[in-house]
Scaffold this motif. Structure first.
Motif, PDB file in Angstrom:
ATOM      1  N   TYR A  34      49.023  33.164  53.040  1.00  0.00           N
ATOM      2  CA  TYR A  34      49.107  32.801  51.626  1.00  0.00           C
ATOM      3  C   TYR A  34      50.331  33.442  50.979  1.00  0.00           C
ATOM      4  N   ASN A  66      46.470  27.833  56.925  1.00  0.00           N
ATOM      5  CA  ASN A  66      45.727  28.890  57.605  1.00  0.00           C
ATOM      6  C   ASN A  66      45.255  28.456  58.981  1.00  0.00           C
ATOM      7  N   SER A  95      44.850  35.062  57.001  1.00  0.00           N
ATOM      8  CA  SER A  95      44.961  34.023  55.973  1.00  0.00           C
ATOM      9  C   SER A  95      45.567  34.567  54.686  1.00  0.00           C
ATOM     10  N   LYS A 100      44.316  25.759  51.373  1.00  0.00           N
ATOM     11  CA  LYS A 100      44.933  26.577  52.410  1.00  0.00           C
ATOM     12  C   LYS A 100      45.122  25.791  53.708  1.00  0.00           C
ATOM     13  N   HIS A 107      53.645  31.929  52.041  1.00  0.00           N
ATOM     14  CA  HIS A 107      53.831  30.574  51.528  1.00  0.00           C
ATOM     15  C   HIS A 107      54.038  30.516  50.015  1.00  0.00           C
ATOM     16  N   ASN A 108      53.652  31.572  49.314  1.00  0.00           N
ATOM     17  CA  ASN A 108      53.605  31.478  47.844  1.00  0.00           C
ATOM     18  C   ASN A 108      54.376  32.544  47.073  1.00  0.00           C
ATOM     19  N   LYS A 138      46.079  41.126  46.866  1.00  0.00           N
ATOM     20  CA  LYS A 138      45.663  40.437  48.101  1.00  0.00           C
ATOM     21  C   LYS A 138      45.378  41.401  49.254  1.00  0.00           C
TER      22      LYS A 138
END
Length: 330
Positions: free
Chosen positions: A294, A7, A290, A4, A297-298, A328
């Motif tokens: 995530y 973050n 965070s 990560k 970004h994904n 999440k």
């Protein structure tokens, strides 16, 4: 799964990440447009050997996209580790173990170093890119002219060959209709501000347009100064939003949709996650930033499919995306 690196960082309420790119070429090798397959192959081998025989040997792995699926190659492009064109060509690139540094080999230029750092920390991103750059400069014959600087395939990159970018989250500025004025203002300063990810969210990337006649330090200082002004403007406008019941309602509705949806296309996701990220910054939600970083970004289509091993079923991307979000954001 990548570490990560994205973050935290300075000013993370507004800044997602900082990015630095360096373009370099070998003096004794033709540009890619004039390369034969044999020369390209031997050049990639030489550049890879340069890193493997250096102090950075343990920091990088060679990724050959020709041995990857199309979806996996697209995923690397979605994460900005390679260009979309490079992903289609199935070239080879060096990738750091944390996936915060990539080096495209024989893209438009022979060497394209890209380095990321979380938040507003251009200096950290530049230091990492410069470390890799020095290995090539010290061990290879890099094309350089005393008057023009580093020689690049495109004249726009002549000089330092440096492109500095800062990814910004600007929902308040966008809501106030100030983006066009901001684009015009930064343009007059030799910078650009363009949409990042999709038109529906409020994510933008600020970059320098000039690399000739300006030092690396000056380019970094310019971006830092302009980014600081934009950050202040965004925060001032957010203070007004925080007292708005209609905005509070909108952001809670977006959080509810994200947590409950069974299918989400990427464009709708960027709008909703933009709202949720703003809600966290305004103190409406207790979600961990965070987890949001995530997801940002994904969750583009290629990455969702590649990570889920569903590469042959692209129609599943909206469903898979919604499931990942529910997991999440519990």
């Amino acid at each position: 799964m990548m570490n990560k690196w994205f973050n935290g960082g300075a000013d993370s309420d507004v800044v997602l990440f900082s990015k630095v790119r360096l373009a370099r070429n070998l003096a004794d090798v033709p540009f890619k447009s004039r390369m034969s397959k044999e020369i390209k192959k031997s050049t990639v081998k030489k550049l890879y050997a340069c890193i493997k025989n250096s102090s950075l040997a343990g920091d990088f792995n060679l990724v050959d996209l020709s041995s990857c699926s199309d979806i996996k190659a697209i995923s690397y492009a979605e994460k900005q580790l390679v260009s979309p064109e490079f992903a289609k060509e199935k070239g080879s690139f060096l990738l750091s173990t944390d996936e915060d540094i990539s080096v495209m080999l024989c893209e438009e230029d022979h060497i394209r170093i890209t380095s990321f750092a979380a938040g507003l920390n251009i200096e950290k991103a530049y230091a990492a890119a410069d470390k890799a750059d020095n290995v090539f400069i010290e061990n290879m014959h890099i094309a350089f002219d005393e008057r023009l600087g580093f020689i690049t395939a495109s004249p726009i990159n002549l000089g330092t060959g440096l492109k500095v970018s800062v990814a910004l989250h600007l929902p308040a500025i966008k809501a106030n209709g100030e983006i066009p004025r901001l684009v015009s203002m930064v343009g007059k300063l030799g910078l650009s501000l363009r949409t990042l990810y999709s038109e529906k969210g409020a994510f933008y990337i600020l970059s320098n347009q000039i690399s000739m006649g300006i030092s690396e330090k000056a380019a970094i200082d310019n971006i830092n100064a302009v980014a600081a002004q934009i950050i202040r403007q965004e925060r001032n406008l957010r203070d007004v939003m925080k007292r708005s019941e209609s905005w509070e309602d909108k952001l809670y509705r977006s959080m509810g949709t994200l947590k409950m949806a069974r299918r989400l296309d990427f464009s709708e996701f960027t709008q909703l996650i933009s709202d949720v990220r703003l809600g966290i910054a305004l103190g409406f939600f207790n979600e961990d930033l965070s987890a949001v970083e995530y997801l940002i970004h994904n969750l583009a289509d290629g990455t969702v499919l590649a990570d889920s091993s569903k590469e042959e079923e692209p129609e599943l991307a909206p469903k898979l995306r919604a499931q990942i979000i529910r997991d999440k954001l519990k």
